[in-house]
Design a protein around this motif. Structure first.
Motif, PDB file in Angstrom:
ATOM      1  N   LEU A   1       0.848  -1.221  -0.050  1.00  0.00           N
ATOM      2  CA  LEU A   1      -0.039   0.027   0.140  1.00  0.00           C
ATOM      3  C   LEU A   1       0.959   1.296   0.055  1.00  0.00           C
ATOM      4  O   LEU A   1       1.685   1.330   0.813  1.00  0.00           O
ATOM      5  N   CYS A   2       0.595   2.271  -0.859  1.00  0.00           N
ATOM      6  CA  CYS A   2       1.225   3.237  -0.916  1.00  0.00           C
ATOM      7  C   CYS A   2       0.148   4.598  -1.043  1.00  0.00           C
ATOM      8  O   CYS A   2      -1.042   4.171  -1.499  1.00  0.00           O
TER       9      CYS A   2
ATOM     10  N   GLY B   1       0.810   2.400  10.178  1.00  0.00           N
ATOM     11  CA  GLY B   1       0.214   1.455   9.659  1.00  0.00           C
ATOM     12  C   GLY B   1       0.817   0.735   8.452  1.00  0.00           C
ATOM     13  O   GLY B   1       0.209  -0.475   7.834  1.00  0.00           O
ATOM     14  N   VAL B   2       1.769   1.376   7.966  1.00  0.00           N
ATOM     15  CA  VAL B   2       2.522   0.793   6.548  1.00  0.00           C
ATOM     16  C   VAL B   2       3.870   0.858   6.980  1.00  0.00           C
ATOM     17  O   VAL B   2       4.551   1.919   7.281  1.00  0.00           O
ATOM     18  N   PHE B   3       4.674  -0.279   6.807  1.00  0.00           N
ATOM     19  CA  PHE B   3       6.000  -0.170   6.869  1.00  0.00           C
ATOM     20  C   PHE B   3       6.601  -1.086   5.575  1.00  0.00           C
ATOM     21  O   PHE B   3       6.089  -2.027   5.519  1.00  0.00           O
TER      22      PHE B   3
ATOM     23  N   THR C   1       1.185  -3.157   4.598  1.00  0.00           N
ATOM     24  CA  THR C   1       0.398  -2.753   5.849  1.00  0.00           C
ATOM     25  C   THR C   1       1.011  -3.849   6.926  1.00  0.00           C
ATOM     26  O   THR C   1       1.348  -4.793   6.918  1.00  0.00           O
ATOM     27  N   THR C   2       1.020  -3.150   7.944  1.00  0.00           N
ATOM     28  CA  THR C   2       1.296  -4.107   9.344  1.00  0.00           C
ATOM     29  C   THR C   2       0.355  -4.858  10.029  1.00  0.00           C
ATOM     30  O   THR C   2       0.466  -5.518  11.020  1.00  0.00           O
TER      31      THR C   2
ATOM     32  N   GLY D   1     -11.978   3.764   1.583  1.00  0.00           N
ATOM     33  CA  GLY D   1     -12.289   2.766   0.470  1.00  0.00           C
ATOM     34  C   GLY D   1     -11.420   2.208  -0.598  1.00  0.00           C
ATOM     35  O   GLY D   1     -11.651   1.016  -0.957  1.00  0.00           O
ATOM     36  N   ALA D   2     -10.584   3.156  -1.022  1.00  0.00           N
ATOM     37  CA  ALA D   2      -9.428   2.549  -1.810  1.00  0.00           C
ATOM     38  C   ALA D   2      -8.684   1.648  -1.303  1.00  0.00           C
ATOM     39  O   ALA D   2      -8.403   0.817  -1.907  1.00  0.00           O
ATOM     40  N   ILE D   3      -8.420   1.491   0.164  1.00  0.00           N
ATOM     41  CA  ILE D   3      -7.817   0.591   0.669  1.00  0.00           C
ATOM     42  C   ILE D   3      -8.542  -0.844   0.680  1.00  0.00           C
ATOM     43  O   ILE D   3      -8.233  -2.076   0.273  1.00  0.00           O
ATOM     44  N   ALA D   4      -9.864  -0.625   0.901  1.00  0.00           N
ATOM     45  CA  ALA D   4     -10.906  -1.953   0.880  1.00  0.00           C
ATOM     46  C   ALA D   4     -11.183  -2.412  -0.454  1.00  0.00           C
ATOM     47  O   ALA D   4     -10.573  -3.427  -0.621  1.00  0.00           O
TER      48      ALA D   4
END
Ligand code: FMN
Ligand code: EPS
Length: 363
Positions: free
Chosen positions: A36-37, A70-72, A76-77, A138-141
């Motif tokens: 995810l970015c 939440g992103v590393f 996503t972590t 929503g884009a993450i979903a």
């Protein structure tokens, strides 16, 4: 809890006012290991953003999102994803004149009486600017769902009196209206240009479709998938009605027409809109939203001020003459958030369920 969160396993909380410093979201329950970015979120934010055509509000926001947590190392972590968008083009002086007035059909009157103290600048929390964060979440979903073969897309199906037939998904992204019929676009443009000259606003309908949804998402009673979708979609500003599948047309149908007959090759129709008994059937999930006309217009209207005196309201400033024009990405986001939440819930409870009956092919 001030009613600003949605979902059970995949949850979205937002904060921020339209004329405050920034908007933000906390997204919990995203599975770990998802690449995810910011660019993954920016595409849909750009589709929703104000000021991108002459048919929307002229507020110019770049809506550049930052992922704070939440992103590393690009993945996503599994912990809270924090998102932030700064407000850069507030013009609060537009609201000085109506600060002690209630715009008919906006949230001024209800916020005033509920809280006794309200941020009148841009409607504060009642502004649809908040929906930027829903679109980011929503884009993450959507990204997680896409990995499961689930795709959520929407389009404008009516603008004021102009009904729009679905022609092609390719057309949807090629005009300012999310119109699936390229031949209709000039009529929509002419209608909107006249509407602006009339100093008025108009409603619209948006259709959202989820394809590739497996059979089994949803719950049988209170958290029925159709109920939760209606909740999610109705929670968007200005939405006054939701239909699933045949919706209100079901009233005039007979059972022999409405039922979606089944063959080994699949369902023969989709009046159910892809949901039976609160649970997805494996057919496309189809929802339609009715959005009301914008309340903030320059045509004078009767109202009252905070002291109860009769007044005439004229709302100047930068407003969407048809809020439905920017609603498609928001509706997609709310459907995707709801589906991912149910996908995770279904996986948690039913991953080991074995059924020997073959599943119908999706069509
Ligand atoms: C994408 C979008 C843009 C909107 N833009 C405006 C606007 O420019 N001016 C306005 O008065 N209302 C606008 N609205 C509607 C208000 O936010 C909404 O009417 C208000 O919050 C009152 O809530 P309700 O209509 O759901 O009762 C917009 C709504 C959406 C979904
Ligand atoms: C800023 C956005 O839309 C706003 C939604 C909105 C409302 O009342 O809902 C009113 C207008 O706010 P302002 O007067 O501050 O420009 C719109 O521009 C956005 O969507 O990002």
């Amino acid at each position: 809890m001030s009613g600003n969160a949605f979902g059970k396993l995949f949850t979205v909380t937002t904060f921020g006012e339209s004329h405050g410093i920034a908007l933000g979201a906390i997204v919990d329950g995203c599975p770990p290991g998802v690449e995810l970015c910011e660019a993954d979120l920016q595409h849909d934010l750009d589709r929703r953003r104000p000021g991108s055509s002459r048919h929307t509000t002229q507020r110019k926001e770049s809506d550049q999102v930052r992922i704070l947590s939440g992103v590393f190392e690009g993945k996503t972590t599994g912990t809270s994803i924090g998102l932030l968008i700064e407000n850069t083009d507030q013009r609060s002086k537009d609201y000085a004149k109506i600060k002690d007035q209630f715009r008919p059909a906006h949230a001024d009157y209800t916020y005033h009486h509920k809280y006794g103290h309200r941020d009148y600048r841009g409607g504060g929390r009642s502004s649809a600017r908040e929906t930027a964060m829903r679109v980011a979440a929503g884009a993450i979903a959507k990204k997680v769902l896409a990995a499961q073969g689930i795709r959520v897309r929407g389009y404008m199906s009516q603008l004021g009196p102009i009904e729009i037939d679905f022609k092609a998904w390719e057309s949807v992204e090629q005009n300012a209206f999310f119109c699936p019929d390229a031949a209709k676009v000039p009529e929509l443009e002419a209608y909107m240009d006249q509407l602006r000259r009339d100093q008025d606003s108009v409603g619209a309908a948006i259709t959202v479709v989820a394809e590739g949804v497996p059979v089994g998402l949803g719950e049988p009673v209170f958290d029925r998938l159709d109920a939760e979708l209606a909740h999610a979609l109705m929670s968007i500003n200005a939405v006054k009605g939701i239909e699933i599948g045949a919706g209100f047309a079901a009233v005039a149908q007979r059972g022999s027409e409405h039922r979606d007959e089944m063959t080994p090759e699949g369902f023969l129709s989709n009046h159910a809109g892809g949901i039976l008994g609160g649970i997805s059937s494996g057919q496309p999930i189809v929802a339609r939203l009715a959005l009301k006309p914008t309340s903030s217009i320059t045509t004078p209207g009767r109202s009252i001020d905070v002291d109860g005196n009769p007044i005439e309201v004229v709302t100047k400033g930068r407003h969407d003459p048809c809020v439905g024009i920017r609603a498609t990405p928001i509706a997609e986001a709310m459907m995707a958030i709801t589906l991912l939440d149910h996908w995770l819930r279904h996986r948690a409870q039913n991953a080991d369920v074995q059924v020997s009956t073959p599943r119908l092919p999706q069509r």
